[in-house]
Design a protein around this motif. Structure first.
Motif, PDB file in Angstrom:
ATOM      1  N   HIS A 116       3.931  -1.429   9.280  1.00 62.04           N
ATOM      2  CA  HIS A 116       3.863   0.017   8.700  1.00 62.04           C
ATOM      3  C   HIS A 116       5.358   0.536   8.598  1.00 62.04           C
ATOM      4  O   HIS A 116       5.817   0.478   9.852  1.00 62.04           O
ATOM      5  CB  HIS A 116       3.025   0.799   9.934  1.00 62.04           C
ATOM      6  N   VAL A 149       0.825  -7.202   9.243  1.00 65.91           N
ATOM      7  CA  VAL A 149       0.849  -5.897   8.880  1.00 65.91           C
ATOM      8  C   VAL A 149       2.339  -5.247   9.301  1.00 65.91           C
ATOM      9  O   VAL A 149       2.499  -5.274  10.504  1.00 65.91           O
ATOM     10  CB  VAL A 149      -0.337  -5.041   9.114  1.00 65.91           C
ATOM     11  N   THR A 182     -11.437  -1.395  -0.527  1.00 64.75           N
ATOM     12  CA  THR A 182     -11.262  -2.297   0.754  1.00 64.75           C
ATOM     13  C   THR A 182     -12.622  -3.152   1.015  1.00 64.75           C
ATOM     14  O   THR A 182     -12.391  -4.278   1.410  1.00 64.75           O
ATOM     15  CB  THR A 182     -10.909  -1.211   2.035  1.00 64.75           C
ATOM     16  N   LYS A 192      -3.309   5.084   4.110  1.00 58.76           N
ATOM     17  CA  LYS A 192      -2.613   3.762   3.944  1.00 58.76           C
ATOM     18  C   LYS A 192      -2.432   2.850   5.241  1.00 58.76           C
ATOM     19  O   LYS A 192      -2.860   1.680   5.259  1.00 58.76           O
ATOM     20  CB  LYS A 192      -1.061   4.041   3.696  1.00 58.76           C
ATOM     21  N   THR A 193      -2.310   3.597   6.446  1.00 58.37           N
ATOM     22  CA  THR A 193      -2.299   2.733   7.718  1.00 58.37           C
ATOM     23  C   THR A 193      -3.545   2.138   7.882  1.00 58.37           C
ATOM     24  O   THR A 193      -3.596   1.019   8.407  1.00 58.37           O
ATOM     25  CB  THR A 193      -1.770   3.573   8.970  1.00 58.37           C
ATOM     26  N   ILE A 195       0.945  -1.249  -0.171  1.00 58.13           N
ATOM     27  CA  ILE A 195      -0.009   0.143  -0.089  1.00 58.13           C
ATOM     28  C   ILE A 195       0.989   1.090  -0.015  1.00 58.13           C
ATOM     29  O   ILE A 195       1.720   1.441   0.968  1.00 58.13           O
ATOM     30  CB  ILE A 195      -1.020  -0.017   1.338  1.00 58.13           C
ATOM     31  N   ILE A 196       0.770   2.228  -1.137  1.00 59.62           N
ATOM     32  CA  ILE A 196       1.684   3.104  -1.312  1.00 59.62           C
ATOM     33  C   ILE A 196       0.792   4.352  -1.420  1.00 59.62           C
ATOM     34  O   ILE A 196      -0.294   4.121  -1.898  1.00 59.62           O
ATOM     35  CB  ILE A 196       2.285   3.157  -2.647  1.00 59.62           C
ATOM     36  N   ASP A 227       2.647  -1.207   4.250  1.00 62.29           N
ATOM     37  CA  ASP A 227       2.104   0.233   4.073  1.00 62.29           C
ATOM     38  C   ASP A 227       3.434   1.286   4.337  1.00 62.29           C
ATOM     39  O   ASP A 227       4.025   1.230   5.235  1.00 62.29           O
ATOM     40  CB  ASP A 227       0.869   0.717   4.685  1.00 62.29           C
ATOM     41  N   ASN A 247       5.549   4.770   1.746  1.00 63.48           N
ATOM     42  CA  ASN A 247       5.893   5.107   0.294  1.00 63.48           C
ATOM     43  C   ASN A 247       7.562   4.838   0.240  1.00 63.48           C
ATOM     44  O   ASN A 247       7.823   3.865  -0.121  1.00 63.48           O
ATOM     45  CB  ASN A 247       5.759   6.734   0.485  1.00 63.48           C
ATOM     46  N   VAL A 262       1.079  -7.512   4.265  1.00 64.67           N
ATOM     47  CA  VAL A 262       0.590  -6.267   4.117  1.00 64.67           C
ATOM     48  C   VAL A 262       1.546  -5.324   4.621  1.00 64.67           C
ATOM     49  O   VAL A 262       1.868  -5.359   5.803  1.00 64.67           O
ATOM     50  CB  VAL A 262      -0.769  -5.875   4.724  1.00 64.67           C
ATOM     51  N   ALA A 287      -4.381  -0.724   5.738  1.00 65.37           N
ATOM     52  CA  ALA A 287      -3.499  -1.723   5.885  1.00 65.37           C
ATOM     53  C   ALA A 287      -4.040  -2.548   7.092  1.00 65.37           C
ATOM     54  O   ALA A 287      -4.059  -3.649   6.926  1.00 65.37           O
ATOM     55  CB  ALA A 287      -2.026  -1.161   6.167  1.00 65.37           C
TER      56      ALA A 287
END
Length: 170
Positions: free
Chosen positions: A31, A29, A162, A14-15, A6-7, A65, A67, A63, A18
């Motif tokens: 982060h 997940v 989602t 994103k969070t 997830i970008i 998340d 950038n 998953v 995710a």
């Protein structure tokens, strides 16, 4: 959907996405902000950050998340699904403000993400679509041509995507 990257810009959601997908799909997940920054906003050395991501993406299901364009190819090459949250600067700044109001800054107890808003961060968010999004699109085209890619342009579309994933219709 076993490996989801997830970008998107800060404040794009994103969070939140995710967390939802991690719970629904019963997938771990990560982060990336939690991995990259400590409580005092010190950063992990770039080599260690890249090595950590290599370990994370070696798992069968995840998953992730964040950038971080410099290490994005690591995630994109292994992802089977990419969600790019390409929201407007105003929507992202609103997301940043909402997060600040919800959590009051500092360490978020639910995600471990440390929330720090600076003028540089606001400028980054404001300019993301013009400066960073083209680079992200290029990286996705180069490293994730094998993956299912979803480019989402609004919070409504992000929630709808989602929900479709949660219901199993994707």
């Amino acid at each position: 959907m076993d490996r989801i990257a997830i970008i998107g810009c800060g404040g794009s959601g994103k969070t939140t996405i995710a967390r939802r997908l991690g719970t629904t799909l019963d997938v771990p997940v990560t982060h990336l902000d939690v991995a990259y920054y400590d409580n005092e906003w010190n950063t992990l050395p770039k080599e260690k950050f890249a090595a950590l991501q290599e370990e994370l993406v070696a798992a069968d299901r995840w998953v992730i998340d964040g950038n971080y364009a410099s290490t994005m190819p690591i995630r994109l090459e292994r992802a089977d699904t990419v969600i790019f949250l390409d929201l407007s600067p105003l929507a992202c700044l609103w997301g940043v403000a909402q997060r600040r109001l919800r959590h009051g800054g500092g360490q978020n107890d639910q995600t471990g993400v440390y929330d720090r808003i600076t003028w540089n961060f606001i400028t980054y968010v404001r300019n993301y679509r013009r400066t960073m999004a083209p680079r992200v699109r290029s990286l996705i085209a180069e490293y994730a041509d094998h993956a299912q890619v979803h480019v989402v342009k609004s919070r409504h579309a992000a929630n709808a995507l989602t929900t479709r994933i949660e219901s199993g219709s994707i």
